[in-house]
Design an enzyme around this catalytic site. Structure first.
Site, PDB file in Angstrom:
ATOM      1  N   ARG A  52      43.275  44.608  53.613  1.00 16.70           N
ATOM      2  CA  ARG A  52      43.061  45.987  52.987  1.00 16.70           C
ATOM      3  C   ARG A  52      41.804  46.362  52.595  1.00 16.70           C
ATOM      4  O   ARG A  52      40.910  45.453  52.599  1.00 16.70           O
ATOM      5  CB  ARG A  52      44.360  46.657  52.199  1.00 16.70           C
ATOM      6  CG  ARG A  52      44.921  45.690  51.315  1.00 16.70           C
ATOM      7  CD  ARG A  52      43.952  44.846  50.290  1.00 16.70           C
ATOM      8  NE  ARG A  52      43.207  45.714  49.511  1.00 16.70           N
ATOM      9  CZ  ARG A  52      42.091  45.602  48.774  1.00 16.70           C
ATOM     10  NH1 ARG A  52      41.480  44.382  48.905  1.00 16.70           N
ATOM     11  NH2 ARG A  52      41.667  46.746  48.094  1.00 16.70           N
ATOM     12  N   ASP A 240      37.295  55.280  50.122  1.00 17.44           N
ATOM     13  CA  ASP A 240      37.899  55.289  51.365  1.00 17.44           C
ATOM     14  C   ASP A 240      37.375  56.040  52.291  1.00 17.44           C
ATOM     15  O   ASP A 240      37.675  56.073  53.407  1.00 17.44           O
ATOM     16  CB  ASP A 240      39.653  55.126  51.107  1.00 17.44           C
ATOM     17  CG  ASP A 240      40.073  54.012  50.571  1.00 17.44           C
ATOM     18  OD1 ASP A 240      39.918  53.814  49.504  1.00 17.44           O
ATOM     19  OD2 ASP A 240      40.213  53.147  51.116  1.00 17.44           O
TER      20      ASP A 240
HETATM   21  O1  MRU Z   1      45.316  50.659  49.869  1.00 13.14           O
HETATM   22  P1  MRU Z   1      43.902  49.907  49.762  1.00 13.14           P
HETATM   23  O2  MRU Z   1      44.065  48.617  49.057  1.00 13.14           O
HETATM   24  O3  MRU Z   1      43.533  49.614  51.185  1.00 13.14           O
HETATM   25  O4  MRU Z   1      43.084  50.759  48.983  1.00 13.14           O
HETATM   26  C1  MRU Z   1      41.677  50.123  48.757  1.00 13.14           C
HETATM   27  C2  MRU Z   1      40.699  51.124  47.958  1.00 13.14           C
HETATM   28  O5  MRU Z   1      41.197  52.190  47.626  1.00 13.14           O
HETATM   29  C3  MRU Z   1      39.344  50.520  47.769  1.00 13.14           C
HETATM   30  O6  MRU Z   1      38.946  50.923  46.607  1.00 13.14           O
HETATM   31  C4  MRU Z   1      38.457  51.453  48.892  1.00 13.14           C
HETATM   32  O7  MRU Z   1      38.965  50.948  50.160  1.00 13.14           O
HETATM   33  C5  MRU Z   1      36.958  50.981  48.670  1.00 13.14           C
HETATM   34  S1  MRU Z   1      36.828  49.303  49.263  1.00 13.14           S
HETATM   35  C6  MRU Z   1      35.709  48.757  49.423  1.00 13.14           C
END
Ligand code: MRU
Length: 357
Positions: A52, A240
């Site tokens: 993720r 994201d």
């Molecule tokens: O749901 P996830 O664990 O994929 O969410 C990840 C995040 O929100 C991070 O902060 C984001 O991807 C930035 S990662 C370098």
């Protein structure tokens, strides 16, 4: 970054086309590597969140395309693979960024050249991600260094996991922290638990501790109090999807931390590579598709019991209904600066344009 003194990356591939990832759903209790062998493995890894974090999702999806094309390089098969992979997670834009680049380029090539092209694309993407995160780290390090007062520990608050586990190496929000720690600066990190999936507790606290960075886990609701009582000098989070005007979509709860930081005059930085900017979006509030996740992430918790066995328990009554949006959008006006691989800029259309033409 380091695990018990050994350098590790979140995804690794070898010349015999083996792609290895860490099953992040088992952390921090178990460090298990999994070999991805085909597109179905890659889809499952992204959808079930073995991997993720925006940049790592993009790289894993690219390997998914590679496996699909290695099996069958026809246009029909490539388009099918694209459709399956793009639907795995809707919010992180790196996924779309990588898949669209692949689709735009690969169909111009002869079928027999496609597999080789994709393997090289994936390797390059991995390498670029490491370089970009390292640059984000260098720029962010300068900010931390400029704010440190000699003899006083510098306290940084972060939300979710935007470390090497979310990228290939270094991380985005955590890259400046690793650079500062490696340079011997006296820093300490407040790690937001980040309910419901607890990426802060399970991943950020783990990876910082494994590298040796001093950190303390807090519940998501503690940040405001810590900011009021002058225990936070700066916040850094990842992104994201960043709109062209600097609005930042990140893990649910980021917006509330930005509001608290704003109210307490604490700088709130967002660290991101170019692939996280969605230039097709003028602004982000109410414009970005927010992933709705399974309600069981709220109603149940997992952990290890006193015998060391992984256990899952329900924490609410059967009468309870729940709602689980995975991300929120922090308006640009609450963001002090964006720390990117191209430099530091205002969270604004002009700021982003000044670095990314
Ligand atoms: O749901 P996830 O664990 O994929 O969410 C990840 C995040 O929100 C991070 O902060 C984001 O991807 C930035 S990662 C370098």
């Amino acid at each position: 970054m380091l695990i018990d003194g050994i350098h590790k990356k979140a995804i690794e591939s070898s010349s015999d086309f083996k792609v290895s990832i860490i099953d992040q759903t088992l952390l921090p209790h178990k460090l298990k590597y999994i070999t991805l062998k085909n597109i179905d493995d890659c889809v499952k890894a992204i959808r079930d969140m073995w991997v993720r974090g925006a940049p790592l999702i993009g790289v894993t999806a690219s390997y998914g395309m590679f496996f699909a094309v290695k099996d069958n390089p026809s246009e029909l098969h490539i388009r099918k693979a694209y459709d399956v992979l793009i639907s795995t997670r809707p919010t992180a834009v790196d996924l779309r960024w990588a898949l669209e680049r692949i689709l735009n380029n690969i169909l111009k090539l002869k079928e027999e050249d496609r597999t080789n092209y994709l393997w090289n694309f994936c390797k390059k993407l991995e390498e670029n991600s490491i370089n970009q995160c390292s640059k984000i780290g260098d720029y962010g390090f300068e900010i931390i260094k400029s704010k440190i007062i000699k003899g006083k520990t510098f306290n940084i608050l972060t939300h979710c996991n935007a470390g090497w586990l979310a990228c290939v190496d270094w991380g985005t929000a955590l890259a400046p922290i690793y650079k500062a720690y490696n340079a011997g600066l006296d820093i300490h990190v407040w790690v937001d638990e980040t309910r419901p999936r607890s990426q802060g507790a399970a991943l950020t606290a783990w990876e910082l501790s494994k590298h040796g960075v001093p950190n303390t886990l807090i519940v998501d609701n503690a940040g405001g109090h810590l900011m009021q009582s002058e225990k936070v000098d700066m916040c850094i989070v990842g992104s994201d999807r960043t709109a062209s005007n600097g609005d930042v979509c990140n893990k649910i709860g980021t917006y509330m931390k930005a509001l608290c930081a704003f109210d307490n005059n604490i700088p709130f930085y967002v660290a991101l590579p170019e692939s996280t900017i969605d230039f097709s979006l003028e602004s982000g509030v109410n414009k970005i598709k927010i992933e709705e996740r399974d309600n069981e992430e709220i109603t149940h918790v997992s952990g290890i019991n006193s015998s060391g066995a992984l256990t899952r328990v329900k924490i609410v009554s059967d009468m309870v209904s729940s709602h689980n949006p995975g991300f929120d959008v922090t308006p640009a006006r609450l963001v002090t600066k964006l720390i990117t691989d191209k430099g530091i800029c205002e969270a604004s259309t002009d700021g982003i344009r000044s670095l990314f033409r």
